[in-house]
Motif scaffolding. Structure first.
Motif, PDB file in Angstrom:
ATOM      1  N   GLN A 205       0.820  -1.210   0.000  1.00 54.42           N
ATOM      2  CA  GLN A 205       0.000   0.000   0.000  1.00 54.42           C
ATOM      3  C   GLN A 205       0.855   1.262   0.000  1.00 54.42           C
ATOM      4  N   PHE A 206       1.905   1.288   0.818  1.00 56.93           N
ATOM      5  CA  PHE A 206       2.768   2.468   0.873  1.00 56.93           C
ATOM      6  C   PHE A 206       3.507   2.674  -0.450  1.00 56.93           C
ATOM      7  N   ASN A 207       3.879   1.581  -1.114  1.00 58.80           N
ATOM      8  CA  ASN A 207       4.535   1.691  -2.419  1.00 58.80           C
ATOM      9  C   ASN A 207       3.593   2.275  -3.467  1.00 58.80           C
ATOM     10  N   ILE A 208       2.310   1.943  -3.380  1.00 61.78           N
ATOM     11  CA  ILE A 208       1.341   2.520  -4.314  1.00 61.78           C
ATOM     12  C   ILE A 208       1.281   4.032  -4.126  1.00 61.78           C
ATOM     13  N   VAL A 209       1.254   4.470  -2.873  1.00 61.60           N
ATOM     14  CA  VAL A 209       1.229   5.913  -2.605  1.00 61.60           C
ATOM     15  C   VAL A 209       2.501   6.573  -3.124  1.00 61.60           C
ATOM     16  N   ALA A 210       3.649   5.951  -2.853  1.00 63.87           N
ATOM     17  CA  ALA A 210       4.935   6.560  -3.208  1.00 63.87           C
ATOM     18  C   ALA A 210       5.179   6.586  -4.706  1.00 63.87           C
ATOM     19  N   ASN A 211       4.708   5.565  -5.433  1.00 66.74           N
ATOM     20  CA  ASN A 211       5.043   5.437  -6.846  1.00 66.74           C
ATOM     21  C   ASN A 211       3.930   5.893  -7.790  1.00 66.74           C
ATOM     22  N   ARG A 212       2.668   5.723  -7.369  1.00 66.77           N
ATOM     23  CA  ARG A 212       1.561   6.085  -8.258  1.00 66.77           C
ATOM     24  C   ARG A 212       1.066   7.506  -8.002  1.00 66.77           C
ATOM     25  N   PHE A 213       1.081   7.921  -6.758  1.00 67.10           N
ATOM     26  CA  PHE A 213       0.564   9.250  -6.403  1.00 67.10           C
ATOM     27  C   PHE A 213       1.724  10.135  -5.933  1.00 67.10           C
ATOM     28  N   THR A 214       2.566  10.503  -6.878  1.00 62.65           N
ATOM     29  CA  THR A 214       3.788  11.228  -6.535  1.00 62.65           C
ATOM     30  C   THR A 214       3.531  12.652  -6.045  1.00 62.65           C
ATOM     31  N   ASP A 215       2.342  13.192  -6.348  1.00 62.73           N
ATOM     32  CA  ASP A 215       2.009  14.550  -5.897  1.00 62.73           C
ATOM     33  C   ASP A 215       1.206  14.561  -4.600  1.00 62.73           C
TER      34      ASP A 215
END
Length: 266
Positions: A205-215
Motif C-alpha cells: 500500500q505504501f509503495n502505491i502511494v509513493a510510486n503512483r501518487f507522486t504529488d
C-alpha cells in the motif's frame, strides 16, 4: 707472650661474634611495633586501593546503565509523542481534504441547478421532460464516494474499529480506484496493516502511494513508513536509502525530522 696471644685470640673471637650479630641484624626483616612486616603493610594498602577502585568502577557502570535506560525511555516517549503529533497532522490534512471536496461538490451542485432552471418563454413542462438528470441523480456517484470514504475514516477516528476499517478501505479502493481520496485510502490501509505488523501487505500500500501518487501529501509519510518497515525487517541498507530520500525530497516536512532521527539511530 702466651698471655698476649690469649688476649689477642679473645679479642678476635669477640670481633667475629660482633660481626656475626651485626650481619644477622642487617639481614633480618624490619618489623614494626605491631609485629607486621613492611612488605605486608604495602600489600594490604595495595589491596585496599584495588578494592576501592573496583567498587568505584562498579558504581560508575551502574550509573551509566541507569542513565542509558533513562535515555532509552526518553527516546521512546519522544517517539510516541512524535507519532501522536503525526497522527494529529494527518487527521487535519484529511479534514482539510474532505472540506475541499465538499466545497467543490457544492459548487458543482449549484452550477447544475442553475443550468436546469427553465429560461423565459419556454414551457416548463417541456424543459423538465427533456432536461438531463436532476442534480441529486447526477451527484449520486460522488455522494456515494464521499460517504464510503467518510465511513471508512470514521471507523478509525471515531469508533476506533480498526479491524472493520481494513475491509472498508479495501472496498473503497476497489469501488473508486481513481478517486481523489485514493492516495489517502491506500495510506490509511497501509497504516492499519502496519499496526498489525503485516509488513508485506503494508509495504504494498505504501509503495502505491509513493510510486503512483507522486504529488500526494501522503508520499513523504509513505516513504518514511517504507523505511521503518525495512528497518524492522532487518534491511538496514534499504531503510537508510528511504530515510535519506525523505530528507532530500521533503526537507520541510514533519516526516523529514523523523527520518533524520531514524538515520542517526541506524
Amino acid at each position: 707472650m702466651t698471655i698476649l696471644a690469649n688476649k689477642t685470640l679473645k679479642m678476635g673471637v669477640t670481633l667475629c661474634a660482633a660481626l656475626a650479630v651485626s650481619t644477622a641484624f642487617a639481614q633480618a626483616p624490619v618489623v614494626d611495633a605491631n609485629g607486621g612486616s613492611e612488605l605486608e603493610q604495602r600489600i594490604v594498602v595495595l589491596e585496599r586501593i584495588v578494592k576501592s577502585r573496583t567498587e568505584m568502577q562498579h558504581r560508575l557502570q551502574t550509573q551509566l546503565d541507569n542513565m542509558q535506560m533513562e535515555v532509552d525511555q526518553l527516546r521512546g516517549a519522544v517517539e510516541v509523542n512524535t507519532n501522536e503529533l503525526q497522527k494529529v497532522l494527518e487527521r487535519q490534512r484529511e479534514l482539510y481534504l474532505e472540506i475541499d471536496k465538499r466545497v467543490e461538490a457544492l459548487k458543482q451542485s449549484g452550477a447544475l441547478q442553475s443550468s436546469a432552471m427553465p429560461s423565459a418563454g419556454v414551457d416548463p413542462g417541456s424543459v423538465s421532460s427533456t432536461s438531463s438528470p436532476t442534480p441529486a441523480q447526477a451527484l449520486t456517484p460522488q455522494a456515494g464516494e464521499d460517504e464510503a470514504y467518510e465511513n471508512a475514516v470514521n471507523l478509525i477516528l471515531k469508533s476506533r474499529e480498526y479491524d472493520k476499517a481494513i475491509p472498508a478501505f479495501q472496498s473503497f479502493i476497489s469501488r473508486f480506484p481513481n478517486s481523489g481520496y485514493a492516495p489517502n485510502a491506500h495510506y490509511w490501509l497501509g497504516q492499519l496493516l502496519f499496526n498489525k505488523q503485516q509488513w508485506s501487505e503494508a509495504s504494498e500500500q505504501f509503495n502505491i502511494v509513493a510510486n503512483r501518487f507522486t504529488d500526494s501529501t501522503k508520499r513523504p509519510d509513505a516513504l518514511l513508513k517504507l523505511g521503518v518497515i525495512a528497518e524492522r525487517t532487518g534491511d538496514s541498507s534499504s531503510a537508510r536509502q528511504l530515510f535519506q530520500q525523505v530528507v532530500n525530497e521533503y526537507p520541510d516536512s514533519s516526516a523529514k525530522r523523523l527520518a533524520e532521527s531514524r538515520l542517526n539511530n541506524l
